[in-house]
Design a protein around this motif. Structure first.
Motif, PDB file in Angstrom:
ATOM      1  N   MET A   1      71.747  36.549  50.375  1.00  0.00           N
ATOM      2  CA  MET A   1      72.031  36.418  51.810  1.00  0.00           C
ATOM      3  C   MET A   1      70.735  36.259  52.599  1.00  0.00           C
ATOM      4  SD  MET A   1      74.775  36.986  54.054  1.00  0.00           S
ATOM      5  CE  MET A   1      75.810  38.391  53.638  1.00  0.00           C
ATOM      6  N   LYS A   2      70.737  35.296  53.531  1.00  0.00           N
ATOM      7  CA  LYS A   2      69.548  35.127  54.374  1.00  0.00           C
ATOM      8  C   LYS A   2      69.818  35.729  55.739  1.00  0.00           C
ATOM      9  CE  LYS A   2      66.524  32.162  54.610  1.00  0.00           C
ATOM     10  NZ  LYS A   2      65.185  32.009  54.232  1.00  0.00           N
ATOM     11  N   GLU A 206      77.770  36.915  66.263  1.00  0.00           N
ATOM     12  CA  GLU A 206      77.642  38.235  66.872  1.00  0.00           C
ATOM     13  C   GLU A 206      76.281  38.845  66.530  1.00  0.00           C
ATOM     14  OE1 GLU A 206      80.389  37.860  64.499  1.00  0.00           O
ATOM     15  OE2 GLU A 206      81.227  36.706  66.164  1.00  0.00           O
ATOM     16  N   TYR A 207      75.772  39.612  67.463  1.00  0.00           N
ATOM     17  CA  TYR A 207      74.523  40.321  67.204  1.00  0.00           C
ATOM     18  C   TYR A 207      74.780  41.547  66.342  1.00  0.00           C
ATOM     19  CZ  TYR A 207      72.568  37.625  71.100  1.00  0.00           C
ATOM     20  OH  TYR A 207      72.140  36.632  71.924  1.00  0.00           O
ATOM     21  N   GLY A 208      73.775  41.944  65.600  1.00  0.00           N
ATOM     22  CA  GLY A 208      73.852  43.187  64.843  1.00  0.00           C
ATOM     23  C   GLY A 208      73.482  44.363  65.731  1.00  0.00           C
ATOM     24  N   VAL A 236      68.096  48.337  54.530  1.00  0.00           N
ATOM     25  CA  VAL A 236      69.224  49.241  54.796  1.00  0.00           C
ATOM     26  C   VAL A 236      70.536  48.528  54.484  1.00  0.00           C
ATOM     27  CG1 VAL A 236      70.537  50.377  56.642  1.00  0.00           C
ATOM     28  CG2 VAL A 236      68.056  50.685  56.502  1.00  0.00           C
ATOM     29  N   ILE A 237      70.669  47.286  54.978  1.00  0.00           N
ATOM     30  CA  ILE A 237      71.927  46.564  54.803  1.00  0.00           C
ATOM     31  C   ILE A 237      72.146  46.153  53.350  1.00  0.00           C
ATOM     32  CG2 ILE A 237      73.100  44.389  55.369  1.00  0.00           C
ATOM     33  CD1 ILE A 237      72.329  44.856  58.226  1.00  0.00           C
ATOM     34  N   GLU A 238      71.081  45.702  52.701  1.00  0.00           N
ATOM     35  CA  GLU A 238      71.238  45.266  51.309  1.00  0.00           C
ATOM     36  C   GLU A 238      71.554  46.421  50.377  1.00  0.00           C
ATOM     37  OE1 GLU A 238      68.028  42.523  50.300  1.00  0.00           O
ATOM     38  OE2 GLU A 238      69.455  40.983  51.014  1.00  0.00           O
ATOM     39  N   GLU A 239      71.171  47.633  50.811  1.00  0.00           N
ATOM     40  CA  GLU A 239      71.512  48.797  49.989  1.00  0.00           C
ATOM     41  C   GLU A 239      72.881  49.352  50.359  1.00  0.00           C
ATOM     42  OE1 GLU A 239      68.128  51.332  50.523  1.00  0.00           O
ATOM     43  OE2 GLU A 239      66.929  50.227  49.064  1.00  0.00           O
ATOM     44  N   GLY A 240      73.623  48.569  51.153  1.00  0.00           N
ATOM     45  CA  GLY A 240      75.001  48.960  51.473  1.00  0.00           C
ATOM     46  C   GLY A 240      75.127  49.861  52.680  1.00  0.00           C
TER      47      GLY A 240
END
Ligand code: ADP
Ligand code: MG
Ligand code: ZN
Length: 474
Positions: A1-2, A206-208, A236-240
């Protein structure tokens, strides 16, 4: 994911007024603590603030320079919180009706112009400063800064990378300095930046969830803090996990951001309209007056440099970031320098020797620059020699390039018989290299040129030397 970053900056700029925003105390920096205070700015009961007209004019100037709509009606509000450096227990700021809204500024990224929206500009007062005694269990408060006028300039979340954020800061600083409304000194705190940043998968609309990073006090740190924060959020996101909305503090020593407070601990400022100040009404006449008094702004100057001198956007942008640089450039052109060559020399050679000084503070003046270009053109010296030896010497001593050439015996040798003689010597000394060259190793051409240059102490006319070496070997 980019992922893609979304960034919005809140910049606080200290206004260059002589006196504070609601009293007559001086705003001078660096005086003895608490010597520039009065009952108004130390929050005594029963006193009334009076608005500094100059501060309003400065805010309007900034609004016009950033393409904002100037509100004909705006007002101040109280932002309530407790802290020892805030003697009234509230800060006078603007909230739902700021003085300027809906503007934009342009930045140059990868040779393209990009617009960054300005949400709003509002006026407010600065707080004092706490000074902590290092070995004792008490602190001091200096209220000289309390009541110094600030502008808060809030951008739309239009910024997409740390580099763009730094460019935006630079452009904003250039505009403020050009207007004379702020001295632009980030290290001394006249210009401070809080960065809001979130990430989202490329393509998502959408913004994060954003984090706000505080305590960024140099251009270098704008980029560094954001780079760190973006990587952290991606991880943080890639680690779920999930990015949480919070305020984080940039620690420049460690090079990281650390959580300061979460959403739950966020202040409720209980804003309400300031009852001690009348609303500000701005007449069109004043706006027109201020508009007609504006100096040529960096963007207008950049466009003019492109059309008038045929410079690339990037060069024009670099030269118009500081007024002193653009003046230096135009002076050199007026003295006869070719605009493109002058621009090139300023950006690639002169900037390297500034070491924090402004270009008009160094002994190498536009006259020196034009002189160095003239001696190169006349063939008295090579560009290489000019860059490596003459420029640094002139920077150190303030001597004219032609003088340095004479004194140091640097005059370029363009006498082909003299060059030929040395070329013959070098060829005679290196039979193996000659053989390899003749067998097809063309890279060795550089070797021969280098050897001759060395023997001639860099004084050979490089073009002529190249031709002679080729002629002799082929
Ligand atoms: P606050 O008053 O809490 O600081 P604002 O709505 O005034 O919040 O926004 C502050 C800054 O945050 C603005 O510069 C805005 O562009 C930026 N911003 C808002 N949402 C986001 C987001 N999702 N990601 C990054 N920046 C954002
Ligand atoms: Mg904020
Ligand atoms: Zn005062």
């Amino acid at each position: 994911m980019k992922y893609e970053a979304v960034i919005g900056l809140e910049v606080h700029a200290q206004m260059l007024t002589d006196t504070k925003i609601f009293c007559g105390c001086s705003t001078k920096f660096g005086s003895e603590p608490n010597t520039q205070t009065c009952p108004v700015c130390i929050g005594m009961p029963g006193v009334l603030p009076v608005l500094n007209k100059k501060a309003v004019e400065f805010a309007i100037k900034t609004g016009l320079a950033t393409n904002c709509k100037i509100s004909s009606y705006s007002r101040f509000a109280r932002k309530n919180y407790f802290y020892p450096d805030l003697p009234k227990g509230y800060q006078i700021s603007q909230y739902e009706l700021p003085i300027c809204e809906h503007g934009f500024i342009e930045i140059v990224v990868d040779a393209e112009i990009k617009k960054i929206g300005i949400t709003r500009i509002h006026m407010e007062e600065d707080a004092g400063k706490n000074i902590h005694a290092s070995s004792e269990n008490y602190s001091f408060v200096d209220l000289n800064r309390a009541g110094v006028p600030l502008m808060e300039i809030v951008s739309e979340p239009d910024i997409r990378s740390p580099k763009e954020a730094a460019e935006y800061m630079k452009k904003l600083r250039a505009i403020l300095m050009c207007l004379g409304v702020c001295d632009g000194n980030m290290e001394q705190g006249s210009l401070r930046c809080d960065a809001n940043v979130s990430i989202r998968p490329v393509g998502q609309k959408e913004y994060g969830t954003r984090a706000e990073v505080k305590n960024i006090n140099s251009f270098k740190f704008v980029e560094k803090a954001l780079e760190y924060e973006i990587k952290r959020q991606i991880k943080v996101i890639e680690e779920g996990g999930k990015v949480i909305q919070e305020t984080r503090l940039w620690d420049s020593n460690k090079g990281i951001t650390e959580s300061m407070r979460g959403k739950e601990e966020a202040h409720d400022y209980r804003y309400f309209p300031e009852p001690d100040l009348v609303p500000i009404t701005v007449e069109q006449k004043l706006i027109d007056e201020i508009k007609s008094s504006l100096p040529e702004l960096p963007d207008a100057k950049r466009k003019r440099f492109v059309s008038e001198y045929g410079l690339p956007e990037y060069d024009a942008d670099m030269l118009t970031e500081e007024r002193s640089t653009s003046e230096y450039f135009e002076e050199a052109v007026k003295l006869g320098g070719d605009p493109k060559i002058v621009a090139n020399w300023i950006i690639t050679n002169i900037f390297r020797y500034l070491e924090g000084r402004e270009i008009n503070e160094v002994p190498f003046t536009p006259k020196h620059l034009v002189n160095i270009l003239t001696v190169i053109n006349a063939g008295s010296t090579s560009t290489t020699m000019a860059k490596s030896t003459i420029l640094p010497e002139a920077f150190k001593t303030g001597k004219m390039p032609e003088e340095i050439i004479k004194e140091k015996g640097l005059v370029q040798i363009s006498d082909s018989s003299e060059i030929e003689r040395v070329v013959d010597e070098v060829i005679a000394k290196n039979p193996k290299e000659v053989e390899r060259f003749k067998a097809g190793d063309e890279k060795l051409l550089g070797f021969f040129v280098g050897q001759v240059m060395k023997a001639m102490k860099g004084k050979a006319n490089p073009q002529l030397l190249n031709e002679i070496v080729k002629k002799k070997l082929i």
